[in-house]
Design an enzyme around this catalytic site. Structure first.
Site, PDB file in Angstrom:
ATOM      1  CE  LYS A  62      -2.904  -3.338   0.727  1.00  0.00           C
ATOM      2  NZ  LYS A  62      -3.917  -3.916  -0.106  1.00  0.00           N
TER       3      LYS A  62
HETATM    4  C1  LIG Z   1      -4.839  -4.908   0.778  1.00  0.00           C
HETATM    5  C2  LIG Z   1      -6.314  -4.770   0.652  1.00  0.00           C
HETATM    6  C3  LIG Z   1      -7.196  -5.153   1.681  1.00  0.00           C
HETATM    7  C4  LIG Z   1      -6.769  -5.947   2.870  1.00  0.00           C
HETATM    8  O1  LIG Z   1      -5.738  -5.415   3.582  1.00  0.00           O
HETATM    9  P1  LIG Z   1      -4.774  -6.378   4.452  1.00  0.00           P
HETATM   10  O2  LIG Z   1      -4.052  -5.418   5.302  1.00  0.00           O
HETATM   11  O3  LIG Z   1      -3.919  -7.112   3.493  1.00  0.00           O
HETATM   12  O4  LIG Z   1      -5.650  -7.280   5.247  1.00  0.00           O
HETATM   13  C5  LIG Z   1      -8.537  -4.866   1.531  1.00  0.00           C
HETATM   14  N1  LIG Z   1      -9.003  -4.277   0.433  1.00  0.00           N
HETATM   15  C6  LIG Z   1      -8.206  -3.928  -0.583  1.00  0.00           C
HETATM   16  C7  LIG Z   1      -8.796  -3.252  -1.776  1.00  0.00           C
HETATM   17  C8  LIG Z   1      -6.839  -4.186  -0.515  1.00  0.00           C
HETATM   18  O5  LIG Z   1      -6.060  -3.856  -1.545  1.00  0.00           O
END
Ligand SMILES: *Cc1c(COP(=O)(O)O)cnc(C)c1O
Length: 453
Positions: free
Chosen positions: A237
């Site tokens: 992210k």
């Molecule tokens: C990464 C992601 C999640 C989940 O996040 P985690 O921290 O990996 O549990 C949820 N929604 C989207 C769109 C994502 O890209």
């Protein structure tokens, strides 16, 4: 506007020089021989680059003494738990994050997935409730609905790769409670028409901005426009602590429900005082509390968020502007290109076969090219198509309505078509001007060669 050269394109279209069908048929040809200077690397020509250019996870590239200092302070304090002391890094991060985004409340949790599970609890989604979500997104959006006992109902995506606002209304039933809007791969979803629909039908809007932290829609940060927003701080992210997540909202009840849910139903100091004891009765809950080590890293990472986003935007713009004149070029749609964080540049290649050929040819030129990544066409995933749950009596799929609701490819043909015909390049905040020029050069070379073929 997204296309700098819209007028020129329209002009060429009216002359009959361009046109979707014409482009597709020309792209569909084989890989013909090129003049030696422009011969594609995939056909034995000279590649644009010797080694593969590829984006790396953003946040860790910006780790420096700030993260180190914050982490050392947690170690030296011997207080790695967020409660029972005055100087919580998690609390400091939550306040800074809320202030940065311009939202009243932010709550740190252990991941984006647990943030989604928390948001479902805050919104009181349960058995009998339906939640609309896009057919192309990450598993967690679907799983959070099912783990709450609710029924996921898929809507198609459009050429922004985000939920198609025109495909939502037909999916609404008297049981619909909420819409999950995802802002995927750095591009904001078109929230305005979605908020209008939500208002008309009395639905809640959950914004998943896990892939768009720092993105804006019409001047405001995504995640703060719906009833509640969630994001992730996992490695891939915008900013990262390896794992981690947050819930953000302007609604005090949703915040208190989230707070209690994430911490065994309790409301602890200083939130106990800030919310004056609260107004929500405790209920069956979880432990999704963020560690002080995570809070420490995120506090420092937040200071770098705008730098990361502005570099991405600048780099993505460079690529877009330098391929904008290619004949017939059609880029991914963005409802707010200024607010888009510039995660990637995607081109419509007409169909899957051409797209895959385009990707192979770009990789041969030394540019790591990909189709839309980071999400899954969920309705075609085997466990989802099979409506598999942890227990055969699970409430999500026990109603007549749920039994009749079909997942699988037939519920999202438009999504499958779109996700399979776009290809592009993931942008890195630290790409140099030479890197960007190589990307442009390779795209132009391959695109033009495929058109001529
Ligand atoms: C990464 C992601 C999640 C989940 O996040 P985690 O921290 O990996 O549990 C949820 N929604 C989207 C769109 C994502 O890209």
């Amino acid at each position: 506007m997204f296309f700098q050269n819209t007028n020129r394109r329209d002009f060429l279209m009216t002359l009959g020089i361009l046109g979707g069908a014409a482009v597709s048929s020309r792209l569909a040809g084989g890989e013909a021989t090129q003049p030696s200077s422009e011969r594609l690397a995939i056909e034995g020509g000279e590649p644009v680059r010797k080694s593969l250019l590829s984006a790396r996870p953003y946040g860790p590239q910006f780790y420096d003494d700030r993260e180190k200092q914050e982490l050392i302070e947690v170690l030296e304090s011997r207080q790695p738990f967020r409660w029972w002391h005055e100087k919580s890094k998690v609390l400091q991060f939550e306040k800074a994050y809320a202030a940065h985004l311009g939202v009243k409340y932010a709550l740190g949790v252990t991941s984006g997935t647990t943030a989604l599970v928390t948001a479902m609890a805050a919104l009181e989604v349960g058995p009998g409730d339906e939640v609309i979500l896009p057919a192309w997104t990450w598993y967690a959006d679907y799983d959070a609905i099912v783990l709450a006992g609710g029924l996921p109902v898929f809507a198609e995506v459009d050429e922004s790769f985000n939920i198609d606002p025109t495909d939502i209304e037909s999916k609404i039933t008297p049981q619909t409670k909420a819409i999950i809007v995802c802002h995927l791969q750095g591009t904001p979803a078109d929230l305005e028409p979605i908020m209008d629909i939500a208002k008309k039908y009395g639905l809640r809007v959950l914004e998943d901005f896990a892939q768009c932290v720092g993105g804006k829609y019409k001047g405001r940060y995504v995640g703060t426009l719906g009833d509640i927003g969630i994001n992730s701080f996992q490695l891939s992210k915008t900013i990262t602590s390896g794992e981690g997540g947050a819930v953000v909202t302007n609604d005090v009840v949703l915040f208190e429900r989230s707070l209690r849910f994430h911490d065994v139903g309790s409301l602890r100091s200083p939130y106990q005082e800030m919310l004056k004891g609260g107004i929500v009765a405790p209920y069956a809950s979880c432990n999704f509390r963020m560690s002080e080590f995570t809070g420490a890293v995120l506090k420092a990472q937040l200071e770098k968020l705008e730098t990361i986003c502005s570099r991405l935007r600048q780099n993505a713009r460079f690529v877009r502007e330098n391929i904008a004149d290619l004949p017939g070029i059609k880029l991914r749609k963005s409802p707010d290109i200024e607010g888009d964080i510039g995660y990637a540049v995607y081109i419509d290649l007409g169909n899957r076969q051409n797209r895959d050929r385009f990707l192979r040819a770009l990789r041969a030129e030394g540019i790591a090219a990909v189709g839309p990544v980071g999400s899954v066409i969920l309705p075609t995933d085997r466990r989802i198509e099979a409506k598999a749950t942890v227990h055969r009596e699970w409430p999500s799929f026990r109603t007549k309505r749920a039994g009749e609701l079909r997942y699988g490819a037939e519920c999202c043909p438009k999504t499958i078509d779109i996700i399979n015909r776009f290809g592009g390049v993931i942008i890195d905040p630290n790409f140099t001007e030479d890197d960007l020029k190589d990307i442009v050069k390779a795209i132009r070379k391959v695109y033009l060669a495929m058109r001529q073929a």
